[in-house]
Design a protein around this motif. Structure first.
Motif, short mmCIF file in Angstrom:
data_model
loop_
_atom_site.label_atom_id
_atom_site.label_comp_id
_atom_site.label_asym_id
_atom_site.label_seq_id
_atom_site.Cartn_x
_atom_site.Cartn_y
_atom_site.Cartn_z
N SER A 109 0.62 4.01 -2.83
CA SER A 109 0.25 5.36 -2.43
C SER A 109 1.29 6.38 -2.84
CB SER A 109 0.04 5.41 -0.91
OG SER A 109 -0.30 6.70 -0.49
N THR A 141 -12.53 6.50 3.96
CA THR A 141 -11.87 5.96 5.14
C THR A 141 -12.34 4.53 5.41
OG1 THR A 141 -11.64 8.15 6.16
CG2 THR A 141 -11.55 6.24 7.64
N TYR A 190 -10.91 -4.49 -5.21
CA TYR A 190 -9.89 -3.46 -5.05
C TYR A 190 -9.60 -2.76 -6.38
CZ TYR A 190 -5.27 -1.38 -4.49
OH TYR A 190 -4.20 -0.51 -4.50
N ALA A 231 -5.92 2.39 4.96
CA ALA A 231 -5.61 1.01 4.56
C ALA A 231 -4.29 0.54 5.15
CB ALA A 231 -5.57 0.91 3.04
N SER A 284 -7.55 7.19 0.61
CA SER A 284 -8.01 5.90 1.14
C SER A 284 -6.86 4.97 1.47
CB SER A 284 -8.95 5.22 0.13
OG SER A 284 -8.24 4.81 -1.03
N ALA A 285 -5.67 5.24 0.91
CA ALA A 285 -4.52 4.38 1.20
C ALA A 285 -4.02 4.55 2.62
CB ALA A 285 -3.39 4.67 0.21
N GLN A 337 -10.52 -2.53 2.75
CA GLN A 337 -9.67 -3.14 1.72
C GLN A 337 -8.29 -3.47 2.25
OE1 GLN A 337 -9.96 -0.38 -1.60
NE2 GLN A 337 -11.58 -1.61 -2.52
N GLY A 338 -7.75 -2.61 3.13
CA GLY A 338 -6.46 -2.91 3.72
C GLY A 338 -6.49 -4.20 4.51
N THR A 359 -15.78 -2.49 4.25
CA THR A 359 -15.78 -2.30 2.80
C THR A 359 -17.20 -2.05 2.27
OG1 THR A 359 -13.91 -3.82 2.66
CG2 THR A 359 -15.00 -3.26 0.60
N PHE A 364 0.82 -1.21 0.00
CA PHE A 364 0.00 0.00 0.00
C PHE A 364 0.86 1.26 0.00
CE2 PHE A 364 -3.99 -2.21 0.84
CZ PHE A 364 -4.90 -1.35 0.23
N GLY A 424 -10.98 2.24 2.66
CA GLY A 424 -9.56 1.97 2.86
C GLY A 424 -9.32 0.99 4.00
#
Length: 447
Positions: free
Chosen positions: A176, A347, A267, A299, A295-296, A353-354, A327, A172, A350
């Protein structure tokens, strides 16, 4: 290789080239030299992970410049972002053969060299060079994707949760950095999108240089903790370990593969279309692009902590369920009020998905009884998984074209998340794949 306990602090009994190792990993890294070797190895793995999304994530921010300069249509230009995802799947299946021939650690070094070459090739003023470089980038990343979990299982068996968290966080961070810094680099490199892309070869070169000691390792020798997988894989095959095809009928292996494919599809669909969803709702283009980069940051938090937290949760599926809720809430917010609460939705998206990405990568390691099988599961999950994931951006774009809105595409993503929840729950079970051959019994994990 026999393992009395598949979890973190198990003892190993591994015979390689006539040498038997029976001490726990912690006992074999007490010397100062061993600790330094371990730190260099870990730093090298994380730096390699940092590079495994840079070559792809750097393209999107300057895609408009590329289309305008080369007079390409949007359809042709979209291949620059979809080719790598399909390459992640297609080239993953080359990894077992490369590993048998050269060894895991040598191949990882070659991956960084090829990745740097592919990124640098895009500096050439040629459409063929641009697409050839993109294919090379995708191929290198595909092999690196498969090998990183294998190397972590082999070299950091006693710290799998921590290392998988750091690895997924590095993915990530790299993505990013590339998406956020490529456009600001344009004035520094004279406004050339080619140099803004080409400069990202530097981190790959640095990773290759740091990895030189690992490439020079003799297969089967120790690297600070556990015997290198290079020789172990070959020795295992000679000792009757099952080939890759032996796991193709295993339900746990398919659950891990399905979870990897579904989360990757979600994703990459979001990565491709969320800025367009926000722009079509009235948000300026530059702000919409920033929202995706933003959003990263959440994550990264869940990437780092989700694997360790998931190992402590009971029942195990709670980690998958928490990622699903986050998510789904993000996608639902984009469906109901895309611009009104954009920071909240991004937020949540992220965070979800993280967590999901780090869990999918961790399951590759946790559901494998040893590094040999980790390589098989990694090949299967990321090979088939990314081939499926490549359909996500295309399918969501097609649904938008057909319906003329983003309602049906977002509802489709929510439905697919429910399927992901079910399959992820199965993948989260404390069971290893049925390791045939030398590992003739299914293993049930303790703790």
């Amino acid at each position: 290789m026999k393992r009395s306990d598949p979890n973190a602090n198990e003892e190993l009994s591994l015979t390689e080239h006539g040498t038997t190792l029976t001490d726990p990993p912690q006992r074999r890294m007490t010397s100062g030299r061993g600790r330094i070797s371990l730190l260099v190895l870990g730093a090298g793995l994380i730096l390699i992970g940092l590079n495994l999304r840079i070559g792809v994530a750097s393209v999107g921010p300057v895609l408009g410049d590329i289309l305008g300069d080369l007079h390409l249509s949007a359809t042709v230009g979209s291949l620059l972002t979809t080719i790598p995802v399909f390459a992640f799947g297609a080239f993953a299946f080359l990894t077992p053969g490369l590993t048998r021939r050269f060894g895991v650690h040598r191949v990882l070094g070659l991956v960084m060299i090829i990745l740097a070459a592919g990124i640098a090739l895009r500096l050439q003023p040629s459409l063929l060079a641009l697409f050839s470089g993109t294919v090379l980038v995708g191929a290198a990343i595909a092999v690196g994707n498969v090998l990183l979990p294998t190397a972590i299982k082999s070299d950091f068996a006693h710290r799998v949760g921590l290392m998988m968290g750091l690895y997924s966080t590095a993915l990530f961070l790299g993505a990013s950095a590339a998406s956020g810094l490529t456009v600001p680099l344009l004035p520094i490199v004279g406004g050339s999108w080619r140099w803004a892309l080409g400069i990202w070869a530097v981190p790959a070169v640095l990773a290759a240089l740091l990895w030189i000691p690992q490439m020079r390792r003799r297969p089967g020798r120790l690297a600070g903790t556990v015997a290198g997988h290079d020789g172990a894989a070959d020795a295992a095959s000679e000792a009757g370990e099952p080939p890759f095809r032996s796991i193709l009928t295993d339900p746990i292996a398919w659950a891990v593969t399905g979870f990897m494919g579904l989360q990757s599809m979600s994703y990459y669909a979001a990565l491709t279309w969320v800025p367009s969803i926000l722009q079509d709702s009235g948000m300026p283009a530059d702000e919409a692009g920033w929202m995706l980069s933003f959003s990263a940051f959440p994550a990264i938090i869940t990437c780092l902590f989700a694997p360790a937290a998931a190992q402590r949760l009971r029942p195990r599926w709670l980690g998958v369920a928490a990622a699903f809720v986050l998510t789904a809430a993000g996608f639902a917010g984009l469906l109901v009020a895309p611009t009104g609460g954009a920071y909240v939705w991004m937020t949540l998206l992220g965070l979800g998905q993280g967590a999901t990405i780090s869990l999918s990568l961790s399951y590759i390691v946790w559901r494998s009884p040893d590094a040999h099988h980790t390589g098989h599961v990694s090949t299967m999950a990321q090979g088939f998984g990314y081939l499926f994931a490549g359909l996500g951006p295309i399918g969501i774009g097609w649904l938008h074209t057909v319906t003329g809105s983003w309602t049906v595409p977002l509802i489709t993503l929510l439905v697919m998340l429910v399927v992901q929840l079910v399959i992820g729950g199965f993948a989260s079970q404390d069971r290893h794949i049925r390791a045939r051959g030398a590992h003739s019994r299914e293993v049930v994990l303790r703790g």
